[in-house]
Design an enzyme around this catalytic site. Structure first.
Site, mmCIF file in Angstrom:
data_model
loop_
_atom_site.group_PDB
_atom_site.id
_atom_site.type_symbol
_atom_site.label_atom_id
_atom_site.label_comp_id
_atom_site.label_asym_id
_atom_site.label_seq_id
_atom_site.Cartn_x
_atom_site.Cartn_y
_atom_site.Cartn_z
ATOM 1 N N LYS A 124 0.815 -1.219 0.000
ATOM 2 C CA LYS A 124 0.000 0.000 0.000
ATOM 3 C C LYS A 124 0.846 1.266 0.000
ATOM 4 C CE LYS A 124 -0.694 0.142 5.047
ATOM 5 N NZ LYS A 124 0.006 1.391 5.300
ATOM 6 N N THR A 125 1.998 1.251 0.667
ATOM 7 C CA THR A 125 2.844 2.445 0.695
ATOM 8 C C THR A 125 3.339 2.780 -0.704
ATOM 9 O OG1 THR A 125 3.547 1.937 2.955
ATOM 10 C CG2 THR A 125 4.868 3.522 1.726
ATOM 11 N N ASP B 109 -3.561 7.364 4.665
ATOM 12 C CA ASP B 109 -3.124 6.003 4.955
ATOM 13 C C ASP B 109 -3.779 5.520 6.248
ATOM 14 O OD1 ASP B 109 -1.749 3.644 4.751
ATOM 15 O OD2 ASP B 109 0.173 4.449 5.430
ATOM 16 N N GLU B 110 -3.873 4.207 6.429
ATOM 17 C CA GLU B 110 -4.425 3.589 7.659
ATOM 18 C C GLU B 110 -5.805 4.165 8.000
ATOM 19 O OE1 GLU B 110 -2.993 1.087 8.774
ATOM 20 O OE2 GLU B 110 -0.827 1.234 8.504
ATOM 21 N N GLN C 244 -7.729 -4.932 9.789
ATOM 22 C CA GLN C 244 -6.683 -4.520 10.719
ATOM 23 C C GLN C 244 -7.123 -3.320 11.563
ATOM 24 O OE1 GLN C 244 -2.432 -4.869 9.360
ATOM 25 N NE2 GLN C 244 -3.367 -4.998 7.344
ATOM 26 N N ARG D 123 2.227 -10.470 10.554
ATOM 27 C CA ARG D 123 3.540 -9.826 10.729
ATOM 28 C C ARG D 123 4.659 -10.761 10.282
ATOM 29 N NH1 ARG D 123 1.993 -5.724 9.736
ATOM 30 N NH2 ARG D 123 0.043 -6.850 9.441
#
Length: 755
Positions: free
Chosen positions: A34-35, A223-224, A254, A616
């Site tokens: 996504k970044t 973002d997020e 998330q 993770r």
């Protein structure tokens, strides 16, 4: 020929990048890049559509993410994106308020109260209102005030709603909230929540200001997004609802911060809030093996409140998930440490301790894990412990800088008026307060006129010299670099010398102060190009340095280059990845917490937290649980967490610790099994993560001459035992720290089996 920034993007990523105008929701699964999508889209807007960088606003959730994103954009563009605003919600809010604070009744040089300063102000307000802090915990009051602010409920509205409530506690909060907010304004200060709320108030109440920022920021990227609360949603809605060019990237699977105000409905209902929105799903994972993702997908599918997506990867196969049963938390730590050492020594491609992460649900679980690592000499770092800027010596020095920057800061005045000691005790400060209130002065102004106040003679000289010092450095701050200013201040006060005289621990504190000075020397004030010259002249580099310090987050302290095992809560792990991950303490009642059993929304958030932990891991995932765990002085017997139930059997490799194998399978009562007793609550487990301090366990019975381990003092031998029950004490001769007398129920002693 495709532009370089588009190279390597998959079809879904490219669709998101090439979207131009109109709202866009990107559902980005864990590890889906996504970044890269966000940064590539910024470059696409600039290079393909000719959008000036200063027309773009990009919002992240950590300073680290903002820095990485800006660096990626700079690299892709081959030039600095001059004028583009990029940062966290809090940092951008502070930046906006630096320009417009006077329209709300604050000055440009306002202070930002961190969590500790805010809590101290709540307690001070309670005392002024005769609300007993021992009966009504300031932490609880502060949490309700914060929750109200994040819901955009003003102090006046909260007072009207709860002032006559049948709930006594809510009536207390309704009294404290308005007085607390008044105290902040009197000190020319905002708390963290205000950095979100006050920009919304500004935009809603000043149409001209709103129009200016709507015109300025034609494109907004976030973002997020799943972590946004009501205030953050409203901020974005105000800026983007007219032109509609809002791109949000997030993962509803998330969303794990509901307990601090995040609203999952913001992402679930995005298409209703912004009609016509395009939805792009990023489901290709570039991080984990097929085995790990299959487990993650199986777990999260049980949630009802989700948009729905399935992670996939080209990394077929992979090691199975190792499910390990241990006797207790010490056995769990011992097994994990042995496994880390074995993989570190023999594992393919794993020759760095930084490849390993230990994740847990509550902070209290770290104690046994730390002890296990420390005993074997395995280096580790804890993310989310005492942060650098929260250390006592750093807060003392920053207290001076805050008072130099903002002479109205009562919290800073109280902290440093007698540090280092200058003969200004509690009686002196109390009488100075009375004098200041009577004369309508700030405490610093009153200190400068201490001769006129009814304070003990011994305190007058200290107060006057203190006021003179602060005023002198306030004058210098306008023209002096912050590093030089801080260095001179610390030298004049003799702080390093005072700390060094405290012994070995003091030497460490002195080194921390020197590190702070080094950081200040390296500080390069952000160029606030949107501020008018006359506004820039009203505050100094010191103000900007203090702003940056106040906005540093826990996760920003993680050092990925340090060759250490990383320990952190599952909440702190979001956004990170490691080759090998251990999710520990997987017992029903601990994870998920027992109180979530009858709350479907909370249970789903706990499951999302488990999903975050699973995703993770890049190459290997361990799931560990203990048959029994000592909590609050008693053993609690736990069943394996029901979260493990959906994971297909073929993905799991069950194991038992060597100790458990030696004592036999049926030696411990109340033993759960996979698929059984899934909703039993383990006594003593239902505690919030930050409420576990001081819950050290009672040790089992010891005998004279036995060797033991202590977390701080190391290895030693018991030479005397006295008392009984909860009052049992032991005297221990420690090899490196000499003889110590300890109360067993607080000491956290363990038998030294390695001696």
């Amino acid at each position: 020929m495709a532009a370089a920034y588009l190279a390597g993007l998959n079809a879904e990523q490219r669709e998101a990048v090439e979207h131009f105008e109109g709202p866009l929701l990107v559902l980005a699964g864990a590890g889906s890049g996504k970044t890269r999508v966000l940064t590539a889209r910024i470059c696409h807007l600039i290079l393909e559509h000719g959008v000036p960088p200063d027309r773009i606003l990009a919002v992240t959730f950590t300073n680290k993410a903002a820095g990485e994103m800006r660096e990626r954009v700079r690299t892709m563009l081959g030039a600095e994106p001059t004028g583009m605003w990029m940062g966290t919600f809090h940092a951008l809010g502070a930046r906006m308020l630096r320009r417009h604070a006077p329209t709300l009744g604050w000055s440009h040089t306002f202070s930002i109260f961190d969590a500790d300063q805010s809590l101290r102000q709540v307690k001070r307000t309670q005392e002024e209102l005769d609300v007993d802090p021992k009966r009504w915990r300031p932490e609880a009051v502060r949490a309700h005030v914060s929750g109200a602010k994040n819901q955009l409920l003003s102090s006046r509205a909260f007072e009207e709603e709860h002032g006559d409530s049948f709930d006594v506690f809510m009536r207390i909060v309704a009294r404290v909230y308005p007085a607390y907010q008044t105290a902040l304004k009197e000190q020319n200060a905002f708390d963290f929540d205000d950095l979100l709320v006050k920009p919304v108030e500004l935009l809603e109440s000043r149409p001209a200001v709103l129009e200016r920022y709507r015109e300025r920021f034609h494109f907004v990227l976030v973002d997020e997004y799943q972590d946004t609360n009501r205030a953050q949603f409203r901020f974005l809605e105000l800026l983007a609802s007219e032109h509609g060019n809002l791109m949000v990237v997030g993962d509803d699977d998330q969303s794990i911060y509901g307990w601090r105000g995040a609203d999952i409905r913001n992402i679930l209902d995005f298409e209703q809030a912004f009609p016509g929105a395009r939805v792009v799903r990023l489901e290709r994972n570039y991080r984990s093996t097929e085995t790990i993702l299959s487990a993650a997908n199986a777990v999260i599918e049980l949630n009802v409140e989700r948009k729905g997506k399935t992670l996939r990867t080209d990394r077929g196969g992979g090691e199975p998930l190792t499910l390990v049963e241990t006797l207790d938390e010490n056995d769990e730590a011992r097994w994990i440490t042995d496994e880390i050492e074995a993989r570190y020594r023999d594992g393919p491609g794993l020759h760095n301790y930084r490849d390993f992460a230990l994740l847990y649900r509550t902070n209290a679980q770290s104690r046994a894990l730390e002890d296990g690592l420390r005993r074997r000499g395995v280096p580790y770092q804890i993310v989310g412990g005492v942060r650098f800027y929260e250390r006592r010596e750093i807060q003392d020095v920053l207290g001076y800088l805050r008072l130099v920057s903002n002479p109205l800061d009562v919290s800073a005045f109280d902290r440093v008026v007698n540090y280092p000691k200058r003969g200004v005790g509690a009686v002196t400060v109390g009488r100075l307060r009375e004098f200041a209130a009577r004369e309508g002065l700030s405490l610093l102004e009153a200190a400068a006129r201490a001769e006129e106040a009814d304070v003990p003679k011994g305190g007058v000289r200290g107060l006057v010299s203190f006021a003179e010092l602060v005023q002198r450095y306030s004058a210098r701050a306008a023209t002096t670099r912050v590093g030089r200013l801080l260095e001179d201040l610390v030298e004049e006060l003799g702080i390093v010398r005072h700390l060094s005289e405290e012994g070995p621990e003091g030497e460490g504190r002195a080194e921390n102060v020197e590190e702070l000075i080094a950081g200040a020397m390296d500080f390069d004030a952000e160029v606030l190009d949107d501020l008018d010259v006359e506004v820039l002249d009203t505050f100094s580099e010191l103000d900007l340095f203090l702003q940056r310090v106040a906005l540093v987050a826990d996760i920003d302290r993680h050092d990925p280059e340090a060759d250490t095992v990383t320990l952190m809560t599952l909440h702190n792990a979001k956004g990170l990845e490691f080759p090998v991950v251990f999710i520990t303490g997987l017992e029903e009642g601990l994870f998920p917490l027992g109180r979530t059993r009858d709350e479907p929304a909370e249970m789903e958030e706990e499951r999302r937290l488990f999903y975050v932990g699973i995703t993770r891991a890049r190459d290997k995932l361990y799931l560990t649980h203990a048959r029994q765990r000592r909590r609050a002085g008693e053993y609690a017997y736990g069943n394996l967490s029901s979260f493990v139930d959906p994971v297909p059997e073929e993905l799991l490799e069950p194991k038992a610790s060597p100790l458990l194998e030696r004592i036999g399978a049926d030696s411990t009562p109340h033993r759960g099994h996979r698929g059984g007793g899934r909703f039993s609550v383990v006594p003593g487990y239902d505690r919030e993560p930050d409420h576990d301090a001081g819950m050290n366990q009672d040790a089992p019975r010891y005998v004279k001459g036995e060797r033991v381990l202590h977390a701080t003092f190391g290895s030693g031998r018991i030479v005397e035992i006295s008392g009984f029950g909860r009052d049992t004490r032991v005297t221990v001769d420690f090899e490196e720290h000499g003889r110590k007398k300890l109360l067993i129920r607080y000491a956290g002693l363990e038998r030294d089996f390695d001696f």
